[in-house]
Design a protein around this motif. Structure first.
Motif, PDB file in Angstrom:
ATOM      1  N   LEU A 273      59.314  23.108 -31.912  1.00 17.48           N
ATOM      2  CA  LEU A 273      59.702  23.728 -33.171  1.00 17.48           C
ATOM      3  C   LEU A 273      58.613  23.414 -34.190  1.00 17.48           C
ATOM      4  CD1 LEU A 273      61.566  25.029 -35.283  1.00 17.48           C
ATOM      5  CD2 LEU A 273      62.737  22.808 -35.465  1.00 17.48           C
ATOM      6  N   ASN A 274      57.899  24.446 -34.636  1.00 16.75           N
ATOM      7  CA  ASN A 274      56.777  24.262 -35.548  1.00 16.75           C
ATOM      8  C   ASN A 274      57.229  24.511 -36.983  1.00 16.75           C
ATOM      9  OD1 ASN A 274      54.758  23.757 -33.487  1.00 16.75           O
ATOM     10  ND2 ASN A 274      54.977  25.918 -32.949  1.00 16.75           N
ATOM     11  N   VAL A 275      57.692  23.443 -37.612  1.00 18.02           N
ATOM     12  CA  VAL A 275      58.189  23.561 -38.984  1.00 18.02           C
ATOM     13  C   VAL A 275      57.075  23.999 -39.931  1.00 18.02           C
ATOM     14  CG1 VAL A 275      59.238  22.297 -40.903  1.00 18.02           C
ATOM     15  CG2 VAL A 275      60.015  21.884 -38.568  1.00 18.02           C
ATOM     16  N   ASN A 276      55.831  23.630 -39.611  1.00 15.73           N
ATOM     17  CA  ASN A 276      54.722  24.049 -40.478  1.00 15.73           C
ATOM     18  C   ASN A 276      54.636  25.567 -40.610  1.00 15.73           C
ATOM     19  OD1 ASN A 276      53.882  21.495 -41.131  1.00 15.73           O
ATOM     20  ND2 ASN A 276      52.199  21.424 -39.658  1.00 15.73           N
ATOM     21  N   HIS A 277      55.019  26.274 -39.574  1.00 22.60           N
ATOM     22  CA  HIS A 277      55.012  27.737 -39.634  1.00 22.60           C
ATOM     23  C   HIS A 277      55.965  28.234 -40.722  1.00 22.60           C
ATOM     24  CE1 HIS A 277      54.989  31.909 -38.274  1.00 22.60           C
ATOM     25  NE2 HIS A 277      56.321  31.879 -38.250  1.00 22.60           N
ATOM     26  N   LEU A 285      53.275  25.194 -47.679  1.00 21.92           N
ATOM     27  CA  LEU A 285      52.091  24.698 -46.980  1.00 21.92           C
ATOM     28  C   LEU A 285      51.037  25.789 -46.972  1.00 21.92           C
ATOM     29  CD1 LEU A 285      51.972  22.773 -43.615  1.00 21.92           C
ATOM     30  CD2 LEU A 285      50.673  24.896 -43.851  1.00 21.92           C
ATOM     31  N   LYS A 286      49.784  25.418 -47.237  1.00 17.23           N
ATOM     32  CA  LYS A 286      48.690  26.381 -47.207  1.00 17.23           C
ATOM     33  C   LYS A 286      47.771  26.061 -46.035  1.00 17.23           C
ATOM     34  CE  LYS A 286      44.902  28.478 -49.788  1.00 17.23           C
ATOM     35  NZ  LYS A 286      44.104  28.484 -51.034  1.00 17.23           N
ATOM     36  N   PRO A 287      47.689  26.961 -45.052  1.00 20.15           N
ATOM     37  CA  PRO A 287      46.777  26.732 -43.927  1.00 20.15           C
ATOM     38  C   PRO A 287      45.320  26.851 -44.378  1.00 20.15           C
ATOM     39  CG  PRO A 287      48.471  28.357 -43.374  1.00 20.15           C
ATOM     40  CD  PRO A 287      48.506  28.174 -44.868  1.00 20.15           C
ATOM     41  N   THR A 288      44.441  26.279 -43.585  1.00 19.22           N
ATOM     42  CA  THR A 288      43.020  26.418 -43.834  1.00 19.22           C
ATOM     43  C   THR A 288      42.588  27.838 -43.491  1.00 19.22           C
ATOM     44  OG1 THR A 288      42.581  25.642 -41.603  1.00 19.22           O
ATOM     45  CG2 THR A 288      42.536  23.997 -43.345  1.00 19.22           C
ATOM     46  N   SER A 289      41.313  28.096 -43.657  1.00 17.03           N
ATOM     47  CA  SER A 289      40.772  29.413 -43.345  1.00 17.03           C
ATOM     48  C   SER A 289      40.995  29.753 -41.882  1.00 17.03           C
ATOM     49  CB  SER A 289      39.277  29.444 -43.640  1.00 17.03           C
ATOM     50  OG  SER A 289      38.587  28.557 -42.774  1.00 17.03           O
ATOM     51  N   ALA A 290      40.979  31.030 -41.567  1.00 16.21           N
ATOM     52  CA  ALA A 290      41.214  31.482 -40.197  1.00 16.21           C
ATOM     53  C   ALA A 290      40.192  30.897 -39.234  1.00 16.21           C
ATOM     54  CB  ALA A 290      41.186  33.007 -40.138  1.00 16.21           C
ATOM     55  N   SER A 291      38.951  30.776 -39.653  1.00 11.32           N
ATOM     56  CA  SER A 291      37.916  30.266 -38.757  1.00 11.32           C
ATOM     57  C   SER A 291      38.149  28.800 -38.425  1.00 11.32           C
ATOM     58  CB  SER A 291      36.530  30.437 -39.392  1.00 11.32           C
ATOM     59  OG  SER A 291      36.452  29.738 -40.622  1.00 11.32           O
ATOM     60  N   ARG A 292      38.553  28.017 -39.439  1.00 13.74           N
ATOM     61  CA  ARG A 292      38.810  26.597 -39.168  1.00 13.74           C
ATOM     62  C   ARG A 292      40.061  26.433 -38.305  1.00 13.74           C
ATOM     63  NH1 ARG A 292      37.418  21.530 -40.545  1.00 13.74           N
ATOM     64  NH2 ARG A 292      39.079  19.979 -40.760  1.00 13.74           N
ATOM     65  N   ILE A 338      45.219  22.263 -42.506  1.00 18.43           N
ATOM     66  CA  ILE A 338      46.008  22.349 -43.742  1.00 18.43           C
ATOM     67  C   ILE A 338      45.131  22.069 -44.947  1.00 18.43           C
ATOM     68  CG2 ILE A 338      47.948  21.324 -45.012  1.00 18.43           C
ATOM     69  CD1 ILE A 338      49.184  20.654 -42.275  1.00 18.43           C
ATOM     70  N   GLU A 339      45.286  22.915 -45.986  1.00 15.40           N
ATOM     71  CA  GLU A 339      44.641  22.669 -47.282  1.00 15.40           C
ATOM     72  C   GLU A 339      45.560  21.754 -48.090  1.00 15.40           C
ATOM     73  OE1 GLU A 339      41.759  23.470 -48.209  1.00 15.40           O
ATOM     74  OE2 GLU A 339      41.123  25.114 -46.907  1.00 15.40           O
ATOM     75  N   TRP A 340      45.232  20.466 -48.114  1.00 16.62           N
ATOM     76  CA  TRP A 340      46.162  19.492 -48.668  1.00 16.62           C
ATOM     77  C   TRP A 340      46.372  19.644 -50.160  1.00 16.62           C
ATOM     78  CZ3 TRP A 340      49.141  17.758 -45.243  1.00 16.62           C
ATOM     79  CH2 TRP A 340      48.690  17.561 -43.934  1.00 16.62           C
ATOM     80  N   TYR A 346      54.814  19.128 -45.149  1.00 13.05           N
ATOM     81  CA  TYR A 346      54.229  19.351 -43.835  1.00 13.05           C
ATOM     82  C   TYR A 346      55.015  18.564 -42.794  1.00 13.05           C
ATOM     83  CZ  TYR A 346      52.053  14.886 -45.085  1.00 13.05           C
ATOM     84  OH  TYR A 346      51.843  13.586 -45.478  1.00 13.05           O
ATOM     85  N   ALA A 347      54.934  19.007 -41.532  1.00 15.93           N
ATOM     86  CA  ALA A 347      55.684  18.401 -40.438  1.00 15.93           C
ATOM     87  C   ALA A 347      55.041  17.101 -39.974  1.00 15.93           C
ATOM     88  CB  ALA A 347      55.773  19.374 -39.267  1.00 15.93           C
ATOM     89  N   VAL A 348      55.893  16.172 -39.538  1.00 16.27           N
ATOM     90  CA  VAL A 348      55.451  14.918 -38.926  1.00 16.27           C
ATOM     91  C   VAL A 348      56.221  14.731 -37.619  1.00 16.27           C
ATOM     92  CG1 VAL A 348      55.204  12.425 -39.193  1.00 16.27           C
ATOM     93  CG2 VAL A 348      55.064  13.907 -41.204  1.00 16.27           C
ATOM     94  N   PRO A 349      55.702  15.231 -36.498  1.00 15.27           N
ATOM     95  CA  PRO A 349      56.368  14.964 -35.218  1.00 15.27           C
ATOM     96  C   PRO A 349      56.440  13.451 -34.969  1.00 15.27           C
ATOM     97  CG  PRO A 349      54.751  16.723 -34.992  1.00 15.27           C
ATOM     98  CD  PRO A 349      54.531  16.112 -36.345  1.00 15.27           C
TER      99      PRO A 349
END
Length: 551
Positions: A273-277, A285-292, A338-340, A346-349
């Protein structure tokens, strides 16, 4: 009373109960008939490090501070410390110390997280993880020379046997370990030791590596495997039961017996289960660029592939420079995606079935943006509502069985090191960290390596003159074992612990004649803990990685 406490790591009623009903585990069935039994509630999370320390101290992880073999550290975006925890974090405040301070002679045999050994009134033989699986680490230290090797297989040899499915080697190793355990425990019974705590990790180790042989529902179950191999878990449950029978046959009326596991066992989860999604979709939560992000996924796949091919799986920890090691780990575990500075949560498994969500709090994390106080509580409430509504798109089942504020299940000075929200995930679903999709399959290679995992529910039995007869209790809390054992041994209970005596398990006449006594806190050790040497950690990590406990 004298007290014999038998720790059976990971034993589950799901396996034990059918064997008890069939007469194959007659000893535990007898304890149930002539004493009390219950499901035992493990810690959050249900993993041996916090669980056995809760057993030893009578405190929840928020008070004793141990949450995993690598401790939680919310000041890092990885959320975990780099160092392994060990006995120096809590020793001096345990069952062994409290009973010993009142003159009780103790045997502590192989209880997890008791390395390095420390002085007690008796003999302490350190339990896993230890640097050398075969060597006895004891206090008094010179007593190690009088003991045989603890096992037949080193960390590396055990890992190879498991990977090869070498059941014969595993059987031989288990038989030897039980032989040594039996000899040392019988000696302690015969020489009048007052409190014996003796332990085996065989059930849990078998669950992790061979659940697929035991369980026809496992995706990797082999119907063509021999009955001998399919029954490897059941066979060793039965052998452990037989060993206990031998001990009980030699006990007089002055003995009380307690049998417990720190958590249960079952199949490993097959989905993440990807809570970050969800957090990204909702703007938390803001993801990093697509390339990263693409680079992170590539690195994750390649590192996993290399780790599977290189024996021991310690190459990443030991052969890369510290800075590069940290960067690779960030890409693997999702923190590098993640762009902190623009992320609020953010998720912490943590460890199945418990996973967490951290808020990115100003002053706590390096780039925290959520203000403590009202904003923190508002954001946390919003996220809890969102996560509680998540459903499996196929079945419609809730993906989280429980959504909790951390303070609902934990308390104490170490609460700040716990993720702000704790989730108990749906059966078969572990916590993940991907941002691209809500649910993802656990890689086949991971499941082939570790096909079994933990449950929150362990086992508990107790019998002897102090206990009621034939009573099934409501769920027992792991933290209540220490005060109960101390009370049976005639030792006053420290008044600064979380647990309480299981008075509901005791016969009324015994309780009337032996009222619970408390005492002010005894002086003890514990604290921030001392780091182990690099060589010690190197070897101990092999054991923990083989069980899937750490990277």
């Amino acid at each position: 009373m004298k007290v014999l406490v038998i720790g059976l790591d990971g034993m589950t009623f799901d396996v034990a109960r059918p064997l008890m009903d069939a007469g194959e585990m007659a000893t535990l069935a007898s304890l149930k008939r002539r004493g009390v039994s219950a499901t035992l509630q493990s810690t959050y999370p249900p993993i041996s490090a916090p669980a056995w320390v809760t057993f030893l101290t009578g405190n929840n992880p928020g008070r004793h501070g141990i949450y995993n073999f690598q401790n939680l550290d919310l000041s890092r975006y990885s959320s975990f410390s780099e160092n392994l925890v060990n006995s120096t974090y809590f020793r001096g405040k345990t069952l062994l110390d409290h009973a010993g301070a009142e003159g009780k002679r103790i045997l502590a045999y192989r209880i997890p997280l008791t390395y390095p050994a420390w002085a007690i009134n008796g003999l302490l033989v350190s339990g896993p993880p230890t640097p050398d699986r075969k060597r006895a680490y004891t206090m008094p230290a010179d007593h190690a020379n009088e003991l045989p090797p603890m096992t037949l297989l080193s960390h590396d040899e055990l890992a190879r046997a498991k990977r090869a499915g070498d059941i014969a080697a595993i059987d031989a190793c288990n038989a030897y370990e039980l032989k040594v355990m039996d000899q040392i425990t019988r000696c302690a019974i015969d020489d009048g030791t007052d409190v014996i705590v003796t332990f085996t990790g065989i059930p849990d180790g078998l669950h992790h590596s061979f659940w697929h042989l035991h369980d026809p529902a496992s995706p990797f179950h082999d119907p063509a495997a021999s009955a001998h191999d399919k029954n490897v878990i059941r066979r060793w449950y039965v052998e452990i039961d037989r060993m206990i029978a031998g001990w009980l046959a030699g006990l007089g009326e002055e003995w009380a017996v307690v049998v417990l596991s720190d958590h249960g066992g079952g199949p490993a989860p097959t989905r993440y289960l990807n809570v970050n999604h969800v957090l990204a979709e909702r703007g938390y939560l803001k993801p990093t660029s697509a390339s990263r992000a693409q680079l992170a996924r590539l690195v994750s796949r390649q590192v996993n592939a290399l780790r599977r091919r290189i024996p021991g799986k310690v190459w990443l920890k030991n052969h890369l420079p510290a800075v590069l090691r940290s960067q690779v780990r960030q890409l693997r575990n999702g923190t590098g995606r993640i762009e902190w500075g623009a992320t609020r949560a953010y998720a912490v498994p943590i460890f199945f079935p418990v996973t967490g969500i951290n808020l990115n709090v100003r002053g706590r994390q390096p780039q925290g943006i959520v203000e403590p106080g009202a904003e923190y509580e508002r954001v946390r409430d919003e996220i809890m509502t969102i996560v509680a509504a998540l459903r499996d798109p196929t079945t419609g089942a809730a993906l989280c069985r429980r959504v909790l504020r951390k303070e609902e299940v934990l308390a104490g000075p170490h609460l700040d090191n716990v993720p702000d929200i704790l989730l108990v995930t749906l059966e078969g679903v572990d916590g993940g960290h991907d941002v691209d999709r809500l649910l993802a399959a656990v890689p086949e290679a991971t499941l082939r390596n570790v096909s079994g995992s933990h449950t929150m529910e362990g086992v508990f039995f107790a019998a002897g003159a102090p206990f009621q007869v034939g009573r099934c209790l409501e769920a027992v809390d792991l933290g209540d074992i220490l005060p109960t054992v101390l009370h049976l041994a005639g030792v006053a209970i420290p008044d600064d612990i979380d647990g309480g005596v299981l008075t509901e398990a005791l016969a009324p006449e015994y309780l009337a004649a032996h009222p619970v006594a408390t005492t002010s806190a005894r002086a003890g050790g514990g604290g921030d803990g001392d780091a182990l040497s690099a060589g010690e950690e190197h070897e101990m990590r092999k054991f923990l990685q083989d069980l899937g406990y750490i990277e």
